[in-house]
Structure formats: C-alpha cells, structure tokens
Write a protein that holds these residues in place. Structure first.
Motif, PDB file in Angstrom:
ATOM      1  N   PHE A   8     -17.436  67.617 -18.141  1.00 12.77           N
ATOM      2  CA  PHE A   8     -16.886  67.470 -16.798  1.00 12.77           C
ATOM      3  C   PHE A   8     -15.715  66.511 -16.843  1.00 12.77           C
ATOM      4  O   PHE A   8     -15.461  65.841 -17.837  1.00 12.77           O
ATOM      5  N   TRP A   9     -14.986  66.441 -15.774  1.00  9.58           N
ATOM      6  CA  TRP A   9     -13.868  65.524 -15.628  1.00  9.58           C
ATOM      7  C   TRP A   9     -13.847  65.080 -14.183  1.00  9.58           C
ATOM      8  O   TRP A   9     -14.621  65.557 -13.364  1.00  9.58           O
ATOM      9  N   GLY A  10     -12.972  64.173 -13.873  1.00 12.50           N
ATOM     10  CA  GLY A  10     -12.895  63.704 -12.502  1.00 12.50           C
ATOM     11  C   GLY A  10     -12.033  62.475 -12.393  1.00 12.50           C
ATOM     12  O   GLY A  10     -11.115  62.267 -13.192  1.00 12.50           O
ATOM     13  N   SER A  11     -12.373  61.636 -11.422  1.00  9.51           N
ATOM     14  CA  SER A  11     -11.603  60.413 -11.214  1.00  9.51           C
ATOM     15  C   SER A  11     -12.514  59.315 -10.697  1.00  9.51           C
ATOM     16  O   SER A  11     -13.596  59.575 -10.172  1.00  9.51           O
ATOM     17  N   TYR A  12     -12.048  58.086 -10.855  1.00  4.98           N
ATOM     18  CA  TYR A  12     -12.797  56.894 -10.459  1.00  4.98           C
ATOM     19  C   TYR A  12     -11.824  55.977  -9.728  1.00  4.98           C
ATOM     20  O   TYR A  12     -10.719  55.729 -10.215  1.00  4.98           O
ATOM     21  N   LEU A  13     -12.217  55.495  -8.585  1.00 10.46           N
ATOM     22  CA  LEU A  13     -11.430  54.509  -7.849  1.00 10.46           C
ATOM     23  C   LEU A  13     -12.300  53.275  -7.697  1.00 10.46           C
ATOM     24  O   LEU A  13     -13.289  53.289  -6.966  1.00 10.46           O
ATOM     25  N   THR A  14     -11.957  52.226  -8.431  1.00  9.00           N
ATOM     26  CA  THR A  14     -12.765  51.012  -8.410  1.00  9.00           C
ATOM     27  C   THR A  14     -12.369  50.114  -7.242  1.00  9.00           C
ATOM     28  O   THR A  14     -11.195  50.033  -6.879  1.00  9.00           O
ATOM     29  N   ALA A  15     -13.347  49.452  -6.674  1.00  8.39           N
ATOM     30  CA  ALA A  15     -13.100  48.487  -5.602  1.00  8.39           C
ATOM     31  C   ALA A  15     -12.901  47.089  -6.164  1.00  8.39           C
ATOM     32  O   ALA A  15     -12.501  46.178  -5.438  1.00  8.39           O
ATOM     33  N   VAL A  16     -13.184  46.903  -7.454  1.00 12.60           N
ATOM     34  CA  VAL A  16     -13.033  45.592  -8.101  1.00 12.60           C
ATOM     35  C   VAL A  16     -12.231  45.767  -9.378  1.00 12.60           C
ATOM     36  O   VAL A  16     -12.280  46.810 -10.012  1.00 12.60           O
ATOM     37  N   THR A  17     -11.494  44.733  -9.755  1.00 14.27           N
ATOM     38  CA  THR A  17     -10.693  44.811 -10.970  1.00 14.27           C
ATOM     39  C   THR A  17     -10.457  43.418 -11.541  1.00 14.27           C
ATOM     40  O   THR A  17     -10.431  42.440 -10.802  1.00 14.27           O
ATOM     41  N   LEU A  18     -10.304  43.355 -12.862  1.00 19.79           N
ATOM     42  CA  LEU A  18      -9.938  42.122 -13.548  1.00 19.79           C
ATOM     43  C   LEU A  18      -8.422  42.000 -13.662  1.00 19.79           C
ATOM     44  O   LEU A  18      -7.898  40.962 -14.027  1.00 19.79           O
ATOM     45  N   SER A  19      -7.738  43.098 -13.351  1.00 20.89           N
ATOM     46  CA  SER A  19      -6.288  43.161 -13.505  1.00 20.89           C
ATOM     47  C   SER A  19      -5.575  42.484 -12.330  1.00 20.89           C
ATOM     48  O   SER A  19      -6.106  42.400 -11.221  1.00 20.89           O
ATOM     49  N   ASP A  20      -4.341  42.039 -12.586  1.00 18.41           N
ATOM     50  CA  ASP A  20      -3.495  41.516 -11.517  1.00 18.41           C
ATOM     51  C   ASP A  20      -2.870  42.652 -10.716  1.00 18.41           C
ATOM     52  O   ASP A  20      -2.298  42.424  -9.659  1.00 18.41           O
ATOM     53  N   GLN A  21      -2.970  43.873 -11.246  1.00 23.04           N
ATOM     54  CA  GLN A  21      -2.394  45.047 -10.600  1.00 23.04           C
ATOM     55  C   GLN A  21      -3.374  45.612  -9.568  1.00 23.04           C
ATOM     56  O   GLN A  21      -4.587  45.482  -9.734  1.00 23.04           O
ATOM     57  N   PRO A  22      -2.862  46.256  -8.524  1.00 21.97           N
ATOM     58  CA  PRO A  22      -3.771  46.900  -7.567  1.00 21.97           C
ATOM     59  C   PRO A  22      -4.506  48.066  -8.225  1.00 21.97           C
ATOM     60  O   PRO A  22      -3.967  48.728  -9.118  1.00 21.97           O
ATOM     61  N   SER A  23      -5.712  48.321  -7.792  1.00 23.37           N
ATOM     62  CA  SER A  23      -6.516  49.421  -8.309  1.00 23.37           C
ATOM     63  C   SER A  23      -5.825  50.751  -8.039  1.00 23.37           C
ATOM     64  O   SER A  23      -5.136  50.910  -7.037  1.00 23.37           O
ATOM     65  N   GLU A  24      -6.042  51.695  -8.945  1.00 24.84           N
ATOM     66  CA  GLU A  24      -5.442  53.019  -8.825  1.00 24.84           C
ATOM     67  C   GLU A  24      -6.467  54.039  -9.289  1.00 24.84           C
ATOM     68  O   GLU A  24      -7.178  53.804 -10.269  1.00 24.84           O
ATOM     69  N   GLU A  25      -6.557  55.172  -8.592  1.00 25.11           N
ATOM     70  CA  GLU A  25      -7.485  56.212  -9.012  1.00 25.11           C
ATOM     71  C   GLU A  25      -7.179  56.596 -10.453  1.00 25.11           C
ATOM     72  O   GLU A  25      -6.031  56.846 -10.805  1.00 25.11           O
ATOM     73  N   SER A  26      -8.215  56.626 -11.295  1.00 22.72           N
ATOM     74  CA  SER A  26      -8.032  56.802 -12.738  1.00 22.72           C
ATOM     75  C   SER A  26      -8.878  57.965 -13.246  1.00 22.72           C
ATOM     76  O   SER A  26      -9.966  58.220 -12.733  1.00 22.72           O
ATOM     77  N   PRO A  27      -8.386  58.662 -14.282  1.00 25.33           N
ATOM     78  CA  PRO A  27      -9.105  59.835 -14.787  1.00 25.33           C
ATOM     79  C   PRO A  27     -10.360  59.479 -15.581  1.00 25.33           C
ATOM     80  O   PRO A  27     -10.427  58.424 -16.209  1.00 25.33           O
TER      81      PRO A  27
END
Length: 163
Positions: free
Chosen positions: A69-88
C-alpha cells in the motif's frame, strides 16, 4: 524464482520490516458469552483515513494483490524548524483478519525517516484501531552524534473514514 518488480527503496524497507514483524493473529474459534461458537477475529482493513492521539493524520490506499500500500502522513508534531508537510508513505501488510503491517514515511520537510510496525485490530464493538510502534531516524551532522539520532514511540490510530 519469480522476478521482483522495481519498487521505491522505502517500499522495500517496509517489506523487510514487515517480514521481521510478529505474525498476525490466526483466526480461532472461541466461545462467546452465550456459549455459542464464534468465528475468528473480525476483519480489519488498513485502507482509509486514520487519526492518532496527537491529531496526526494517516491516509492509506487500498492494498494491491501482494499486500502493498501507499499513502500519506500529516504529522501534528515535528522536531524540525520547518512547518509540517504531508509526506509520502509506502508499506505492506499480511492479508489476514487482523493483520500485522509495516510502513515507512519519507518526511518532505526534514531529513528524517520514520518506520512504523503494528497490527490492525477490531474490538468487540467493531471499532478498528492501528496499534503501532515507530522508529524515527533524524539526520545528525557527525558520527559522534549517532547515539541521539534514533527515537522510538507508540501511537494508536482510530479510523476516521473508510475508503
């Protein structure tokens, strides 16, 4: 020996993780509270939209014939300084009633990758849940920092919408 098709590296990693995951629960007969024999566990399907306890969203495609299967994930939390982005994401599952599965998320907004392993369950009320553990590997500037580059955690996803 059958020839393997070319797949993204993350799909191959997911397949390796799946192979090492615990075996899915085999259907078994059990006595219900009324003393009647019931068939094994209810069927749980990964495809659809899911949300975890941190309000992160997971969208999973229908399975192909091989269980991929495949899809996407949109996290509400991140360690990055960048804003979250829907990821494969790419993954595979056993085609069982309450299957074990694995998937890998390639984060678009950071130099990190997360591998999830888990099992899809249906409770007595018919509620589907994905019980998962994850390993996140973040990029570190040098080998001396390797000790702090991998994080581990647990998430429970509840179905929002079936596809």
């Amino acid at each position: 020996m059958e020839r393997l098709s070319r797949k993204p590296a993350s799909a191959l990693l997911a397949a390796l993780l799946l192979a090492s995951a615990a075996a899915a629960a085999a259907p078994t007969d059990a006595l219900s509270t009324t003393g009647q024999r019931e068939k094994g566990p209810r069927k749980c399907s990964l495809s659809g939209l899911w949300e975890n306890e941190l309000d992160s969203w997971l969208r999973i495609s229908p399975l192909d014939d091989a269980g991929a299967f495949w899809g996407s994930y949109l996290t509400a939390v991140t360690l990055s300084d960048q804003p979250s982005e829907e990821s494969p994401l790419y993954g595979a599952q056993h085609q069982r009633a309450q299957p074990t599965f694995a998937f890998v998320v390639h984060w678009k907004f950071s130099a990190s990758t997360t591998a999830f392993v888990g099992q899809c369950f249906v409770d007595k009320k018919g509620v589907e849940k994905l019980e998962t553990f994850w390993l996140l590997r973040k990029e570190v500037p040098m080998h001396d920092d390797d000790w702090k580059a991998t994080l581990i955690g647990k998430h429970v996803f509840k179905r929002i919408k079936k596809e």
